[in-house]
Design an enzyme around this catalytic site. Structure first.
Site, PDB file in Angstrom:
ATOM      1  N   ASP A 100       0.865  -1.168   0.000  1.00 20.29           N
ATOM      2  CA  ASP A 100       0.000   0.000   0.000  1.00 20.29           C
ATOM      3  C   ASP A 100       0.904   1.221   0.000  1.00 20.29           C
ATOM      4  O   ASP A 100       1.769   1.359   0.874  1.00 20.29           O
ATOM      5  CB  ASP A 100      -0.889  -0.018   1.248  1.00 20.29           C
ATOM      6  CG  ASP A 100      -1.936   1.081   1.258  1.00 20.29           C
ATOM      7  OD1 ASP A 100      -1.740   2.111   0.573  1.00 20.29           O
ATOM      8  OD2 ASP A 100      -2.951   0.931   1.970  1.00 20.29           O
ATOM      9  N   VAL A 101       0.721   2.133  -0.969  1.00 23.00           N
ATOM     10  CA  VAL A 101       1.618   3.289  -1.061  1.00 23.00           C
ATOM     11  C   VAL A 101       1.471   4.229   0.133  1.00 23.00           C
ATOM     12  O   VAL A 101       2.296   5.131   0.320  1.00 23.00           O
ATOM     13  CB  VAL A 101       1.414   4.070  -2.374  1.00 23.00           C
ATOM     14  CG1 VAL A 101       1.773   3.200  -3.569  1.00 23.00           C
ATOM     15  CG2 VAL A 101      -0.006   4.627  -2.484  1.00 23.00           C
ATOM     16  N   TYR A 124     -10.355  15.313  -2.896  1.00 24.36           N
ATOM     17  CA  TYR A 124      -9.737  14.684  -4.064  1.00 24.36           C
ATOM     18  C   TYR A 124      -9.297  15.742  -5.064  1.00 24.36           C
ATOM     19  O   TYR A 124      -8.163  15.715  -5.557  1.00 24.36           O
ATOM     20  CB  TYR A 124     -10.728  13.717  -4.715  1.00 24.36           C
ATOM     21  CG  TYR A 124     -10.182  12.987  -5.911  1.00 24.36           C
ATOM     22  CD1 TYR A 124      -9.236  11.979  -5.764  1.00 24.36           C
ATOM     23  CD2 TYR A 124     -10.619  13.293  -7.200  1.00 24.36           C
ATOM     24  CE1 TYR A 124      -8.741  11.284  -6.857  1.00 24.36           C
ATOM     25  CE2 TYR A 124     -10.130  12.606  -8.305  1.00 24.36           C
ATOM     26  CZ  TYR A 124      -9.190  11.609  -8.129  1.00 24.36           C
ATOM     27  OH  TYR A 124      -8.692  10.939  -9.217  1.00 24.36           O
ATOM     28  N   LYS A 137      -5.423  16.462  -6.208  1.00 25.27           N
ATOM     29  CA  LYS A 137      -5.006  16.313  -7.600  1.00 25.27           C
ATOM     30  C   LYS A 137      -4.463  17.624  -8.150  1.00 25.27           C
ATOM     31  O   LYS A 137      -3.523  17.626  -8.966  1.00 25.27           O
ATOM     32  CB  LYS A 137      -6.168  15.790  -8.445  1.00 25.27           C
ATOM     33  CG  LYS A 137      -6.479  14.321  -8.214  1.00 25.27           C
ATOM     34  CD  LYS A 137      -5.271  13.443  -8.496  1.00 25.27           C
ATOM     35  CE  LYS A 137      -5.568  11.963  -8.436  1.00 25.27           C
ATOM     36  NZ  LYS A 137      -4.351  11.140  -8.669  1.00 25.27           N
TER      37      LYS A 137
END
Length: 271
Positions: free
Chosen positions: A78-79, A168, A172
């Site tokens: 998992d990053v 989100y 981004k």
């Protein structure tokens, strides 16, 4: 993916080199990540790919070896585990023997609308989309400098066309700025950094495919947000990623490339 050459007395980075190049891809076993892995393997790259799902990692590894006969190193992680991510990049560089490209595809969102979010949702979303590519590139920067390589961070149409959920969209947008900032920092070392911002992609088993199956009329309305009348194919995004890693893209640095088919509203639910 490139070697460093000298032309007319000028040290030049980004000369074409595909066969035998090595690329690290995070989130490279499903969806856009899988399409990117297969595209790079098809042009002769060896790869190291991480992801959370062991079955999909095994499947893409078998596909790469069967279709293209390339080396594919896989690791389940998992990053959000930053130490494991850093070790994966370091170990991959050592095992592959060189790094010509880095692609950070892994990302996502935690939480929903503003009233329902907790601070942890904002933190985890930022770590997925901003901290994760920063750490991966920190570890890959040295090997990339040795080859005159480059990195591509995968952002989103939501990063520059505002849409909920806000955590989100904000993450981004930050990722786009991260790429531009790191391009300036790493450019003197011969490392390029760019972003791609895919539009809404039709990926089987994912949200828009479910909308197509469960609400065909709603899906048809959503298709009208695209001048070409269809959602983005992840293979088309993978083509742009491959180009940005290539020698012919050596003058593209610090850029954000939308690959959204001219998409208007960034979701089926409008702005």
């Amino acid at each position: 993916m490139a070697d460093t050459d000298v032309m007319d007395g000028v040290r030049e980075f980004g000369r074409p080199r595909a066969e035998g190049s090595a690329v690290i891809v995070t989130g490279g076993s499903r969806g856009l990540g899988r399409a990117t892995t297969l595209r790079l393997a098809a042009q002769g790259c060896d790869l190291a790919v991480c992801g959370r799902d062991a079955a999909s990692l095994k499947a893409v590894a078998e596909e790469v070896r069967a279709l293209h006969g390339r080396v594919l190193r896989t690791e389940r992680l998992d990053v959000l585990d930053e130490s494991a991510l850093a070790a994966f990049v370091r170990d991959s560089a050592a095992e592959l023997g060189r790094v010509d490209g880095l692609v950070t595809v892994a990302g996502g969102v935690h939480g929903t609308d503003l009233r329902a979010t907790e601070p942890s949702d904002w933190d985890r979303t930022c770590r997925l989309n901003v901290t994760h590519p920063a750490i991966a590139l920190r570890e890959a920067a040295g090997p990339l400098a040795e080859t005159g390589g480059s990195a591509v961070l995968v952002s989103s149409v939501s990063g520059w066309k505002p849409a909920p959920p806000a955590q989100y969209a904000a993450a981004k947008a930050a990722q786009i700025h991260l790429a531009a900032s790191l391009a300036r920092e790493l450019g003197p070392r011969g490392v390029r950094v760019n972003c791609v911002s895919p539009g809404s992609m039709l990926i089987e088993g994912k949200g828009w495919a479910r909308l197509r199956d469960e609400d065909p009329e709603g899906y048809r309305r959503f298709e009208q947000e695209f001048p070409g009348g269809r959602l983005v194919d992840p293979r088309d995004v993978a083509e742009v990623i491959a180009f940005l890693l290539s020698g012919p893209a050596r003058a593209v640095n610090g850029a954000n490339i939308p690959v959204d088919g001219g998409q208007n509203a960034p979701s089926a639910y409008g702005y």
